[in-house]
Design an enzyme around this catalytic site. Sequence first.
Site, PDB file in Angstrom:
ATOM      1  N   ASP A 285       0.874  -1.168   0.000  1.00  0.00           N
ATOM      2  CA  ASP A 285       0.000   0.000   0.000  1.00  0.00           C
ATOM      3  C   ASP A 285       0.915   1.223   0.000  1.00  0.00           C
ATOM      4  OD1 ASP A 285      -2.128   1.658  -0.105  1.00  0.00           O
ATOM      5  OD2 ASP A 285      -3.166   0.846   1.623  1.00  0.00           O
TER       6      ASP A 285
HETATM    7  C1  BGC Z   1      -4.912   3.284  -0.032  1.00  0.00           C
HETATM    8  C2  BGC Z   1      -5.085   2.227  -1.098  1.00  0.00           C
HETATM    9  C3  BGC Z   1      -4.967   2.846  -2.452  1.00  0.00           C
HETATM   10  C4  BGC Z   1      -3.634   3.545  -2.545  1.00  0.00           C
HETATM   11  C5  BGC Z   1      -3.376   4.167  -3.883  1.00  0.00           C
HETATM   12  C6  BGC Z   1      -3.675   4.109  -0.240  1.00  0.00           C
HETATM   13  O1  BGC Z   1      -3.636   5.188   0.620  1.00  0.00           O
HETATM   14  O2  BGC Z   1      -4.894   2.660   1.231  1.00  0.00           O
HETATM   15  O3  BGC Z   1      -6.317   1.574  -0.945  1.00  0.00           O
HETATM   16  O4  BGC Z   1      -5.122   1.883  -3.441  1.00  0.00           O
HETATM   17  O5  BGC Z   1      -3.559   4.564  -1.564  1.00  0.00           O
HETATM   18  O6  BGC Z   1      -4.150   5.261  -4.099  1.00  0.00           O
END
Ligand code: BGC
Length: 741
Positions: A285
């Site tokens: 993530d």
């Molecule tokens: C989120 C993810 C997301 C990623 C990219 C993160 O902050 O937890 O779910 O896919 O950002 O935007």
Amino acid sequence: MAIISGSFAQTKTTEKIVYKDAKAPIDQRVSDLLKRMTIEEKAGQLNQLNGGLFTGPAAKDAGQKTKMQQLRDGKVGSFLNVLGAKETKAVQKIAVEESRLGIPVLFGFDVIHGYRTIFPIPLAEACSWDLKQAEKNSAVAAKEASSAGINWTFAPMCDITNDPRWGRIMEGIGEDPYYGSLLSAARVKGLQGNLNDVEHIMACVKHFAVYGAVEAGREYNQVDVSRVMLWNKYLPPYKAAVDAGAATVMNSFNVFEGVPASGNKYLVHDILLKKWGFKGFLVSDWSSFSEQINHGYAADRKDAALKAIQAGSMMDMESKVVIDFLPQLVKEGKITVAQVDKAVARILYYKFKLGLFDNPYKFSDEERENKTMFTDANRTEARNAAKSSIVLLKNTNNVLPITSPTKRLALIGYYAKSKEDMFDFWIGNGTANDAVTIYDGLKNKLGESAINYAAGYNADGTTNDDLINAAVKSAYDADVILVNVGISGKMAGEDRALANPVIPDGQIQLLKALQKTGKPVVALVTAGRPLILTKINDLVSSIAYCWILGTETGNAIADVVTGAYNPSAKTVVSFPYAVGQIPVYYNHFNTNRPDPTDDAGNWFSRYRDIPNDPLYPFGFGLSYTTYKYSDLTLSSNTIAKTDKLNVKITVSNTGKVDGEEVVQLYIRDITASIIRPVKELKAFQKIALKAGETKELSFTLTGKDLSFFDADGNAKLEAGAFKIFVGGNSKDVLEKDLTLK
Ligand code: BGC
């Protein structure tokens, strides 16, 4: 001599570069390419950079070359947030034409519930119990996104949660692992198809694992769950999505057993890669690799890279620790080339599988992009999805639907006219301008003169005497008062935790004033989570829970309000009675001293000030008709472990209109080596019943449905007493006893 040199020259020029040969099998192309790559280029494939909008804190970029130069140098395997056919094509051109090996990049983006045509939030969609519609919704999202150059979405979110304080409850599947598994698989299928055409994109199962169990619903907070709960409650939806063929999985931010998910060998290596045999690749993530330092698990950025790669994690989203330290870690012998190759091979595999080596611009087609976005067909699907997501929680005296054309409506509510509030935070590339507000939807259906509008409260839910008086004035001219209460769409999503997921005080004041008019009041509640409705429950005749429905919000709500569509949704999350009751969920355990139904005596597991039960239970939702359940029968009261059990139930539509009902089957394993929940959903059918029609339904259960996991993830099927329940929600059920020999 001339001939010899000629033949030599010929051999040289026709030497086949296997990885460039579209006819060679993918595995051969991957290993050929790996042989040609430096360790820096391999680290590059594991590096994902943000190319556009930010959905997390910006990583330190100091002293680095521009992103496009890094791409030229073979140091970027993927971008997120680069959007549009033109833009993605320009970036791809640098990767394939200007980098040494010409390896194409992947373009990832959060297409959470639509790219341009915005569908209901995933939690709302879940309430439709319509897996085919959910698959279609994802397919439309993929079709639109793919035409804008995106070949990978970070969806579906498969995190079970019991906490409406958590802003991301909106992105998920609700509180049930069985239904959540089916829905997650349907979403993967819709997004990916067979991943062999230009209209489907890679899915990403997230957030692995147990992100939905953040303590007190606070974003990025700690998680502490047992292995028994991990296996039985949290893992099944991720597993189902992996089994449905998801190409990628995302690590979660949280820890499991004190170890951050990104560096958690048990989660990543032991479960996902080994036990489940996941063949795709993992992405972190946003900066979750480097955030292992904040957790107190990695000493520094280099240690963070080491721990993530050693656990089996692969691509690094935005923390840049892999690109910065992997080559060094390999030189120092801390990570082997074979380990790196394993991860890189998986990423390359999907680049080949998507056809990017042979046609790098296949997803970046401006003509297709123009033709595909926001079409009438896409909007029709979004409207179908939206109307089937609205849960009718209360409807005293059948105030809804409003079928008489002569009735005048008052529509009260700031949000009802606010295009932005038809959306949440995750709106892909949608624009508020496209949204049909509740006001617009009713106006389209009934004409402007049929509706008296007043805001009643401010954008933040507060009110004042002027706003209330104006609302009451428009209400006096009306036969029915529709009030859009709830919280702003912008308060749904990541980093939108709320300690008090309630209807704002200003709106309650407004409802009290409207109630005094003596006219029927209908609450249209919009929010990305189940709000606590206890304070408004008795102030209104009807409650239609509308969640956040996206582009077609107003049209869908007008369909339900006027009876053009008979509501069929059932909530997939319990509606808490009070904040102090959270977490409250139907599939809880019995405790040593369960709440007595007769209310007698002391020393029981219960609150003294409120009931144990939620205000509205899992699986609950009304219709404009009524259903009667009868004749629950089992093919046998005693079965062997290898037997199949047939369960029959008769369901009748006892009302005056046609409808659809979600018939739910639950079990309870009364005594087991590990305690089991008081109810567990094991099957359901969504059926259409004409007014007055009766149908007999049949369900088949096998040993698998009666089994559970031990703490090591082994399935257990234990003899003993069970109960089988069938009903229209998790509370009101018919039941039979079953013995498993
Ligand atoms: C989120 C993810 C997301 C990623 C990219 C993160 O902050 O937890 O779910 O896919 O950002 O935007």
